[in-house]
Design a protein around this motif. Structure first.
Motif, PDB file in Angstrom:
ATOM      1  N   MET A  41       2.060   1.209  -5.218  1.00 45.83           N
ATOM      2  CA  MET A  41       1.354   2.478  -5.406  1.00 45.83           C
ATOM      3  C   MET A  41      -0.038   2.187  -5.953  1.00 45.83           C
ATOM      4  O   MET A  41      -0.210   1.278  -6.769  1.00 45.83           O
ATOM      5  CB  MET A  41       2.133   3.341  -6.406  1.00 45.83           C
ATOM      6  CG  MET A  41       1.489   4.655  -6.768  1.00 45.83           C
ATOM      7  SD  MET A  41       2.261   5.481  -8.187  1.00 45.83           S
ATOM      8  CE  MET A  41       3.897   5.813  -7.607  1.00 45.83           C
ATOM      9  N   ILE A  42      -1.025   2.960  -5.492  1.00 45.45           N
ATOM     10  CA  ILE A  42      -2.381   2.896  -6.037  1.00 45.45           C
ATOM     11  C   ILE A  42      -2.781   4.291  -6.505  1.00 45.45           C
ATOM     12  O   ILE A  42      -2.119   5.272  -6.179  1.00 45.45           O
ATOM     13  CB  ILE A  42      -3.402   2.350  -5.006  1.00 45.45           C
ATOM     14  CG1 ILE A  42      -3.396   3.198  -3.729  1.00 45.45           C
ATOM     15  CG2 ILE A  42      -3.122   0.885  -4.690  1.00 45.45           C
ATOM     16  CD1 ILE A  42      -4.496   2.832  -2.739  1.00 45.45           C
ATOM     17  N   ASN A  43      -3.852   4.375  -7.267  1.00 42.31           N
ATOM     18  CA  ASN A  43      -4.382   5.645  -7.792  1.00 42.31           C
ATOM     19  C   ASN A  43      -3.345   6.421  -8.615  1.00 42.31           C
ATOM     20  O   ASN A  43      -3.130   7.612  -8.390  1.00 42.31           O
ATOM     21  CB  ASN A  43      -4.909   6.525  -6.651  1.00 42.31           C
ATOM     22  CG  ASN A  43      -5.944   5.828  -5.819  1.00 42.31           C
ATOM     23  OD1 ASN A  43      -6.791   5.111  -6.339  1.00 42.31           O
ATOM     24  ND2 ASN A  43      -5.881   6.008  -4.513  1.00 42.31           N
ATOM     25  N   PRO A  44      -2.701   5.762  -9.578  1.00 36.67           N
ATOM     26  CA  PRO A  44      -1.634   6.433 -10.334  1.00 36.67           C
ATOM     27  C   PRO A  44      -2.160   7.479 -11.319  1.00 36.67           C
ATOM     28  O   PRO A  44      -3.213   7.312 -11.924  1.00 36.67           O
ATOM     29  CB  PRO A  44      -0.982   5.280 -11.093  1.00 36.67           C
ATOM     30  CG  PRO A  44      -2.106   4.321 -11.327  1.00 36.67           C
ATOM     31  CD  PRO A  44      -2.937   4.395 -10.068  1.00 36.67           C
ATOM     32  N   LYS A  45      -1.392   8.554 -11.431  1.00 38.07           N
ATOM     33  CA  LYS A  45      -1.612   9.576 -12.457  1.00 38.07           C
ATOM     34  C   LYS A  45      -0.238   9.883 -13.030  1.00 38.07           C
ATOM     35  O   LYS A  45       0.727  10.042 -12.288  1.00 38.07           O
ATOM     36  CB  LYS A  45      -2.229  10.844 -11.874  1.00 38.07           C
ATOM     37  CG  LYS A  45      -3.659  10.660 -11.452  1.00 38.07           C
ATOM     38  CD  LYS A  45      -4.270  11.973 -11.053  1.00 38.07           C
ATOM     39  CE  LYS A  45      -5.731  11.776 -10.705  1.00 38.07           C
ATOM     40  NZ  LYS A  45      -6.378  13.028 -10.368  1.00 38.07           N
ATOM     41  N   GLU A  46      -0.175   9.952 -14.352  1.00 35.35           N
ATOM     42  CA  GLU A  46       1.111  10.186 -15.025  1.00 35.35           C
ATOM     43  C   GLU A  46       1.164  11.619 -15.548  1.00 35.35           C
ATOM     44  O   GLU A  46       0.166  12.139 -16.069  1.00 35.35           O
ATOM     45  CB  GLU A  46       1.267   9.198 -16.178  1.00 35.35           C
ATOM     46  CG  GLU A  46       2.599   9.303 -16.873  1.00 35.35           C
ATOM     47  CD  GLU A  46       2.827   8.201 -17.889  1.00 35.35           C
ATOM     48  OE1 GLU A  46       3.617   8.427 -18.813  1.00 35.35           O
ATOM     49  OE2 GLU A  46       2.213   7.117 -17.771  1.00 35.35           O
ATOM     50  N   GLU A  56       2.472   9.905 -10.078  1.00 33.62           N
ATOM     51  CA  GLU A  56       2.113  10.211  -8.700  1.00 33.62           C
ATOM     52  C   GLU A  56       0.983   9.276  -8.290  1.00 33.62           C
ATOM     53  O   GLU A  56       0.088   8.992  -9.073  1.00 33.62           O
ATOM     54  CB  GLU A  56       1.632  11.651  -8.570  1.00 33.62           C
ATOM     55  CG  GLU A  56       2.677  12.682  -8.861  1.00 33.62           C
ATOM     56  CD  GLU A  56       2.172  14.105  -8.708  1.00 33.62           C
ATOM     57  OE1 GLU A  56       1.070  14.309  -8.156  1.00 33.62           O
ATOM     58  OE2 GLU A  56       2.879  15.013  -9.157  1.00 33.62           O
ATOM     59  N   GLY A  57       1.057   8.804  -7.060  1.00 35.79           N
ATOM     60  CA  GLY A  57       0.015   7.940  -6.542  1.00 35.79           C
ATOM     61  C   GLY A  57       0.095   7.878  -5.034  1.00 35.79           C
ATOM     62  O   GLY A  57       0.777   8.678  -4.401  1.00 35.79           O
ATOM     63  N   ASP A  58      -0.598   6.906  -4.446  1.00 36.71           N
ATOM     64  CA  ASP A  58      -0.638   6.749  -3.004  1.00 36.71           C
ATOM     65  C   ASP A  58       0.088   5.466  -2.608  1.00 36.71           C
ATOM     66  O   ASP A  58      -0.120   4.415  -3.224  1.00 36.71           O
ATOM     67  CB  ASP A  58      -2.080   6.682  -2.511  1.00 36.71           C
ATOM     68  CG  ASP A  58      -2.877   7.920  -2.904  1.00 36.71           C
ATOM     69  OD1 ASP A  58      -2.320   9.023  -2.854  1.00 36.71           O
ATOM     70  OD2 ASP A  58      -4.058   7.767  -3.277  1.00 36.71           O
ATOM     71  N   CYS A  59       0.909   5.551  -1.569  1.00 36.11           N
ATOM     72  CA  CYS A  59       1.626   4.386  -1.054  1.00 36.11           C
ATOM     73  C   CYS A  59       0.611   3.361  -0.551  1.00 36.11           C
ATOM     74  O   CYS A  59      -0.332   3.710   0.171  1.00 36.11           O
ATOM     75  CB  CYS A  59       2.556   4.812   0.083  1.00 36.11           C
ATOM     76  SG  CYS A  59       3.370   3.437   0.930  1.00 36.11           S
ATOM     77  N   VAL A  60       0.803   2.101  -0.933  1.00 37.19           N
ATOM     78  CA  VAL A  60      -0.099   1.030  -0.505  1.00 37.19           C
ATOM     79  C   VAL A  60      -0.056   0.857   1.013  1.00 37.19           C
ATOM     80  O   VAL A  60      -1.075   0.572   1.634  1.00 37.19           O
ATOM     81  CB  VAL A  60       0.263  -0.295  -1.215  1.00 37.19           C
ATOM     82  CG1 VAL A  60      -0.479  -1.469  -0.616  1.00 37.19           C
ATOM     83  CG2 VAL A  60      -0.029  -0.192  -2.702  1.00 37.19           C
ATOM     84  N   LYS A  61       1.102   1.073   1.620  1.00 33.90           N
ATOM     85  CA  LYS A  61       1.260   0.831   3.064  1.00 33.90           C
ATOM     86  C   LYS A  61       0.675   1.962   3.917  1.00 33.90           C
ATOM     87  O   LYS A  61      -0.106   1.715   4.823  1.00 33.90           O
ATOM     88  CB  LYS A  61       2.736   0.634   3.410  1.00 33.90           C
ATOM     89  CG  LYS A  61       2.985   0.326   4.883  1.00 33.90           C
ATOM     90  CD  LYS A  61       4.446   0.043   5.145  1.00 33.90           C
ATOM     91  CE  LYS A  61       4.679  -0.236   6.626  1.00 33.90           C
ATOM     92  NZ  LYS A  61       6.116  -0.480   6.890  1.00 33.90           N
ATOM     93  N   ASN A  64       0.170   7.807   1.953  1.00 33.56           N
ATOM     94  CA  ASN A  64       0.718   9.120   1.610  1.00 33.56           C
ATOM     95  C   ASN A  64       1.096   9.166   0.130  1.00 33.56           C
ATOM     96  O   ASN A  64       1.347   8.141  -0.499  1.00 33.56           O
ATOM     97  CB  ASN A  64       1.957   9.418   2.460  1.00 33.56           C
ATOM     98  CG  ASN A  64       1.581   9.852   3.862  1.00 33.56           C
ATOM     99  OD1 ASN A  64       0.982  10.898   4.050  1.00 33.56           O
ATOM    100  ND2 ASN A  64       1.934   9.031   4.841  1.00 33.56           N
ATOM    101  N   SER A  65       1.172  10.380  -0.382  1.00 36.83           N
ATOM    102  CA  SER A  65       1.538  10.583  -1.784  1.00 36.83           C
ATOM    103  C   SER A  65       2.967  10.124  -2.033  1.00 36.83           C
ATOM    104  O   SER A  65       3.864  10.357  -1.226  1.00 36.83           O
ATOM    105  CB  SER A  65       1.403  12.067  -2.132  1.00 36.83           C
ATOM    106  OG  SER A  65       1.776  12.287  -3.466  1.00 36.83           O
ATOM    107  N   THR A  66       3.157   9.452  -3.163  1.00 35.89           N
ATOM    108  CA  THR A  66       4.484   9.010  -3.574  1.00 35.89           C
ATOM    109  C   THR A  66       4.669   9.314  -5.054  1.00 35.89           C
ATOM    110  O   THR A  66       3.698   9.373  -5.804  1.00 35.89           O
ATOM    111  CB  THR A  66       4.694   7.502  -3.260  1.00 35.89           C
ATOM    112  OG1 THR A  66       6.037   7.146  -3.565  1.00 35.89           O
ATOM    113  CG2 THR A  66       3.757   6.627  -4.041  1.00 35.89           C
ATOM    114  N   VAL A  67       5.895   9.551  -5.452  1.00 36.37           N
ATOM    115  CA  VAL A  67       6.208   9.911  -6.837  1.00 36.37           C
ATOM    116  C   VAL A  67       7.305   8.997  -7.355  1.00 36.37           C
ATOM    117  O   VAL A  67       8.306   8.762  -6.676  1.00 36.37           O
ATOM    118  CB  VAL A  67       6.689  11.384  -6.933  1.00 36.37           C
ATOM    119  CG1 VAL A  67       7.119  11.719  -8.346  1.00 36.37           C
ATOM    120  CG2 VAL A  67       5.607  12.331  -6.453  1.00 36.37           C
ATOM    121  N   THR A  68       7.099   8.473  -8.550  1.00 36.38           N
ATOM    122  CA  THR A  68       8.114   7.676  -9.225  1.00 36.38           C
ATOM    123  C   THR A  68       8.459   8.373 -10.530  1.00 36.38           C
ATOM    124  O   THR A  68       7.590   8.573 -11.372  1.00 36.38           O
ATOM    125  CB  THR A  68       7.590   6.247  -9.518  1.00 36.38           C
ATOM    126  OG1 THR A  68       7.302   5.600  -8.281  1.00 36.38           O
ATOM    127  CG2 THR A  68       8.615   5.443 -10.293  1.00 36.38           C
TER     128      THR A  68
END
Length: 76
Positions: A41-46, A56-61, A64-68
């Motif tokens: 993930m890049i561009n993380p925001k907590e 929330e951030g962007d999938c490296v591949k 698209n937005s991804t959430v952990t």
């Protein structure tokens, strides 16, 4: 049932976490678009809500937005 639209969400400082913890959270991801684990993930925001903390951030591949969601364990 909790109405998520009424949930008060607070943005937290992801970069206040220890560097090792940041690296783990950014590497251990699941992308719903790619349907793959640990792409990164890049561009993380907590964020913090009533009962949960997530990043929330962007999938490296695919970008698209991804959430952990973060499960904070109590240390005894």
């Amino acid at each position: 049932m909790t109405d998520l639209l009424d949930e008060k969400v607070i943005e937290r400082d992801f970069f206040a976490r220890p560097v090792e913890e940041q690296s783990d959270f950014l590497a251990q991801t699941w992308c719903n678009h790619c349907m793959e684990v640990d792409l990164g993930m890049i561009n993380p925001k907590e964020f913090e809500g009533k009962d949960r903390v997530w990043i929330e951030g962007d999938c490296v591949k695919c970008g698209n937005s991804t959430v952990t969601e973060i499960v904070e364990e109590d240390e005894e």
